[in-house]
Design an enzyme around this catalytic site. Structure first.
Site, PDB file in Angstrom:
ATOM      1  N   VAL A  97      -6.782  35.788   2.054  1.00  0.00           N
ATOM      2  CA  VAL A  97      -5.346  35.910   2.624  1.00  0.00           C
ATOM      3  C   VAL A  97      -5.393  35.648   4.176  1.00  0.00           C
ATOM      4  O   VAL A  97      -6.402  35.839   4.870  1.00  0.00           O
ATOM      5  CB  VAL A  97      -5.006  37.653   2.588  1.00  0.00           C
ATOM      6  CG1 VAL A  97      -3.587  37.890   3.355  1.00  0.00           C
ATOM      7  CG2 VAL A  97      -5.282  38.084   1.147  1.00  0.00           C
ATOM      8  N   CYS A  98      -4.335  34.903   4.696  1.00  0.00           N
ATOM      9  CA  CYS A  98      -4.457  34.815   6.088  1.00  0.00           C
ATOM     10  C   CYS A  98      -5.380  33.882   6.490  1.00  0.00           C
ATOM     11  O   CYS A  98      -5.696  32.909   6.013  1.00  0.00           O
ATOM     12  CB  CYS A  98      -4.429  35.913   7.091  1.00  0.00           C
ATOM     13  SG  CYS A  98      -3.670  35.807   8.564  1.00  0.00           S
ATOM     14  N   THR A  99      -6.388  33.891   7.641  1.00  0.00           N
ATOM     15  CA  THR A  99      -7.382  33.103   8.151  1.00  0.00           C
ATOM     16  C   THR A  99      -8.385  33.561   7.126  1.00  0.00           C
ATOM     17  O   THR A  99      -9.558  32.722   7.441  1.00  0.00           O
ATOM     18  CB  THR A  99      -7.458  33.527   9.565  1.00  0.00           C
ATOM     19  OG1 THR A  99      -8.096  34.850   9.638  1.00  0.00           O
ATOM     20  CG2 THR A  99      -6.473  33.522  10.313  1.00  0.00           C
TER      21      THR A  99
END
Length: 213
Positions: A97-99
């Site tokens: 998720v995300c970075t």
């Protein structure tokens, strides 16, 4: 089914909790919160999460979930990426998720693969060898990546549909009443006004800059 939720300092809580609330309640799932030590891990806004196991102790998982957060320190430290190199080959699904996708890329998991990340980190993800997509959820083979923060719920529901079928996945969506009706239409960099983008880019500079110190 063993699901490893990765913990590290300055991770973003919703990146972890969103997928956990989708996947952790499914039948026959054993969640593991894995970190460098068993000491509580402080998220970027101060929430403390207690690990249940360590990278040293856990050498396999059916599913791996890597949240995002402030990326540069954890990339430089290398502890998470070293563990991912070891455990990814044992997993049926590796997700982020995300970075968190930058950690997968640094571990070699995204070599030659399409992936997504937080909009402010697309250049970093590209520099680590991934083919960057602006989609909210990207599946490439046995790897699924979600864009920024709240996209972790979409990523987890996508995986739930693959693992257990559409009916159960829809039931999990209903169980958490995930039916967003935000008061604003600025939830992506493509939709937000330049004023809003510049505001948030400025606020993120300390978190998402290698030269923040």
């Amino acid at each position: 089914m063993d699901i490893a939720f990765v913990l590290y300092p300055d991770m973003t809580a919703l990146d972890l909790i969103g997928p956990y609330d989708v996947l952790g309640h499914a039948p026959d799932v054993t969640p593991h919160f894995v970190a460098a030590t068993l000491d509580p891990v402080r998220c970027d806004a101060g929430l403390l999460i207690t690990p249940t196991t360590t990278f040293e102790s856990m050498d396999r998982a059916d599913v791996i979930v890597v949240p995002g957060g402030k990326p540069y320190d954890v990339l430089a430290d290398g502890t998470v990426t070293t563990w991912l190199r070891k455990v990814h080959p044992t997993a049926t699904w590796t997700t982020s998720v995300c970075t968190g996708s930058t950690l997968l890329a640094a571990a070699g998991v995204l070599e030659g693969k399409r992936a997504t990340t937080h909009w402010a980190m697309r250049d970093l993800l590209a520099s680590l060898g991934a083919e960057v997509s602006t989609d909210r959820v990207v599946r490439d083979g046995q790897v699924i990546t979600g864009a920024g923060v709240s996209a972790g719920i979409d990523m987890a529901l996508t995986l739930a549909g693959i693992l257990w079928g559409d009916t159960l996945a829809q039931g999990l969506q209903l169980a958490i009443e995930y039916d967003p009706e935000p008061p604003y239409d600025s939830g992506s960099v493509e939709k937000a006004s330049p004023e809003v983008v510049n505001l948030i880019r400025g606020l993120l500079v300390n978190d998402f800059s290698a030269d923040r110190n």
